[in-house]
Design an enzyme around this catalytic site. Structure first.
Site, PDB file in Angstrom:
ATOM      1  CD  GLU A  22      -2.865   0.605   2.483  1.00 51.95           C
ATOM      2  OE1 GLU A  22      -3.150   1.635   2.943  1.00 51.95           O
ATOM      3  OE2 GLU A  22      -3.166  -0.611   2.773  1.00 51.95           O
ATOM      4  CB  SER A  44       4.651 -11.006  -2.538  1.00 53.54           C
ATOM      5  OG  SER A  44       5.073 -10.460  -1.122  1.00 53.54           O
ATOM      6  N   PRO A 226      -5.839  80.590 -22.839  1.00 55.15           N
ATOM      7  CG  PRO A 226      -7.070  82.603 -23.625  1.00 55.15           C
ATOM      8  CD  PRO A 226      -6.637  80.855 -23.797  1.00 55.15           C
ATOM      9  CG  ASP A 249       3.213  75.603 -17.718  1.00 54.62           C
ATOM     10  OD1 ASP A 249       3.868  74.805 -17.169  1.00 54.62           O
ATOM     11  OD2 ASP A 249       3.050  75.989 -18.830  1.00 54.62           O
ATOM     12  CE  LYS A 271       1.058  79.156  -7.671  1.00 51.60           C
ATOM     13  NZ  LYS A 271      -0.173  78.710  -6.898  1.00 51.60           N
ATOM     14  CB  ILE A 307       3.444  79.907 -28.638  1.00 55.78           C
ATOM     15  CG1 ILE A 307       2.927  79.542 -30.170  1.00 55.78           C
ATOM     16  CG2 ILE A 307       3.684  81.198 -28.532  1.00 55.78           C
ATOM     17  CD1 ILE A 307       1.641  80.360 -30.503  1.00 55.78           C
ATOM     18  CB  ALA A 333      -1.338  84.956 -24.557  1.00 54.03           C
ATOM     19  CG  MET A 384       7.013  85.375 -21.030  1.00 52.86           C
ATOM     20  SD  MET A 384       8.257  84.144 -21.103  1.00 52.86           S
ATOM     21  CE  MET A 384       8.316  83.651 -22.777  1.00 52.86           C
TER      22      MET A 384
END
Ligand code: SAH
Length: 461
Positions: A22, A44, A226, A249, A271, A307, A333, A384
């Protein structure tokens, strides 16, 4: 951990089983799943053992295990159902240098056989070091239920598909593909159409995931316009809505950021953490890092991204990292400002070209073709320009520009606090000093009769 779990290759190796009853049959059932040469010693043997011998699955020696029988084999099972006999076998095996399992005798065993969940080539081995066989059986039963029957076949066929799946980028995309295959699409296809359906399922699934992964690691550079959210394009709105990460931005207005999904990560690239002089390479790295994490990143830039937006640096960073990208144009802008004064940027008989110039760039005040700009009728949109106004005035007058040339300053164009200042070149520095918000200078253009200009709000009313 007293026992170290390993997976032992039994290809072309011999495994000896001493015993034919077994206990031996139980071990043989497992061993027959392997590719080992199995030699059974039994005077056996059981009928089952006999029949395996007749079928050529094992080699049967009809005698007791003896000295020299273990030599050269990989493992020995002492499985005679007789404690004394098993001990004798184990002693011989050990002398012959072979690892031995004395069935039901943990102390006298060099190795133990785990509980196995077999989904070949996927095999789960469960061991409790003899402490809790009940637990091992429970875990096995649980896994048997949980792992699809077809898993082994799925794995075998999946393995051949591995190189094809490498078309998907490393990381989450590839993991999702395989998990979909093993736990959803694969078992489904197998259950309805069997093994033959799997290769096609894999092809379809890959095509589908490739499409999905195109969304991965994508960056959309979006022009936010803008400031007035109504001046966003429909594409910009959709991109915002679909974004996992929005990197914006300083000039992008809160009203626009509100259009991003609630769950989206919003990164202010203008920032605090970054500071007004955020090094560009830090922004580039942030964009790329989020994209490589598999996110849909929207890089939101004021006006039109092409731009004076340092777009190229960011695009190049994406290219270098192999991140796909797209650009959604926005209203610059200049367009919003000229709309605010009821003029057009070009006009037949006045100016057939218009220049977009910047007052200063990274090097300081920007040099331009002042000689041409100083000619009557020339029009330029100066970005700017606030700080550079005295410099601009000086250069233009030096090249002969009429001091009475109109220069219209449009501050906060398109926003509720929009302000228009009708200046002349002569008064430019003084008028520019009044500016507080972002402003565009329309050189060569005066506002059309102010009274006739209706602000967008009034139109809406
Ligand atoms: N990419 C942007 C320009 C970025 S440079 C665009 O296409 O508009 C930043 C400059 O743009 C500001 O200094 C200002 O001159 C101008 N600007 C941006 N938004 C503006 C607004 N709402 N009104 C007036 N000028 C604006």
């Amino acid at each position: 951990m007293k026992h170290f779990p390993i997976f032992l290759s039994l290809v072309d190796r011999t495994v000896v089983v001493a015993g034919g009853g077994e206990a031996a049959v139980a071990k043989l059932r497992l061993l027959l799943k392997t590719e080992a040469r199995i030699v059974v010693f039994a005077s056996s043997p059981d009928e089952t053992v006999e029949s395996w011998a007749n079928e050529g699955q094992i080699t049967l020696r009809r005698r007791a295990f003896a000295e020299g029988d273990a030599t050269g084999s990989a493992l020995v099972y002492a499985a005679s159902d007789d404690e004394a006999e098993d001990r004798r076998v184990a002693d011989i095996a050990r002398v012959e240098g072979v690892l031995v399992n004395h069935v039901d005798n943990l102390e006298n065993s060099d190795f133990i056989t785990p509980a196995i969940v077999d989904r070949d080539p996927v095999t789960v081995a469960i061991g409790t070091e003899g402490a809790a066989p009940v637990l091992a059986r429970a875990i096995k039963a649980d896994l048997e239920e949980r792992l699809p029957r077809s898993l082994g076949i799925l794995a075998r066929i999946g393995k051949a598909f591995r190189s094809a799946a490498d078309a998907l980028p490393h990381g989450p995309a590839r993991r999702e593909f395989w998990s979909d295959y093993y736990f959803a699409a694969g078992p489904r296809a197998f259950d309805s159409n069997g093994e033959a359906a799997l290769p096609e399922t894999l092809d379809d699934l890959l095509a589908d995931h490739l499409k999905r992964s195109a969304r991965e690691g994508h960056v959309t550079f979006v022009g936010a316009g803008p400031g007035d959210p109504e001046l966003l394009t429909l594409k910009a709105r959709r991109a915002l809505h679909e974004a996992d990460v929005v990197i914006h931005d300083r000039l992008v207005t809160p009203a626009i950021l509100e259009l991003a999904r609630r769950e989206a990560i919003i990164v202010d690239a203008g920032k605090e953490g970054f500071g007004p002089s955020t090094p560009q390479d830090e922004i580039d790295a942030t964009i790329v890092r989020h994209a490589l994490d598999g996110h849909h990143v929207v890089r939101l830039k004021a006006g039109d991204a092409t731009i004076f937006g340092r777009l190229d640096e960011e695009i190049e960073a994406c290219e270098m990292a192999g991140v796909s990208f797209a650009v959604v144009p926005g209203i610059t802008a200049a367009s919003a400002s000229v709309a605010a004064i009821g003029q057009s940027l070009t006009r037949r008989g006045r100016n057939s070209s218009v220049r977009f110039v910047t007052g200063h760039d990274v090097q300081g005040y920007a040099d331009q073709d002042w000689r041409t700009l100083a000619q009557p009728g020339e029009v330029a949109a100066i970005y700017m320009g606030k700080k550079a106004s005295r410099f601009l005035q000086g250069r233009l007058m030096m090249h002969g520009a009429d001091p009475e040339t109109p220069v219209t300053l449009v501050e906060n164009a398109s926003r509720p606090d929009q302000r228009v200042i009708a200046a002349r070149l002569r008064t430019l520095p003084e008028d520019a000093a009044l500016l507080e918000g972002p402003a565009l200078m329309l050189y060569g253009l005066a506002p059309r009769d102010a009274a006739a200009i209706q602000l967008p709000e009034e139109i809406a009313l």
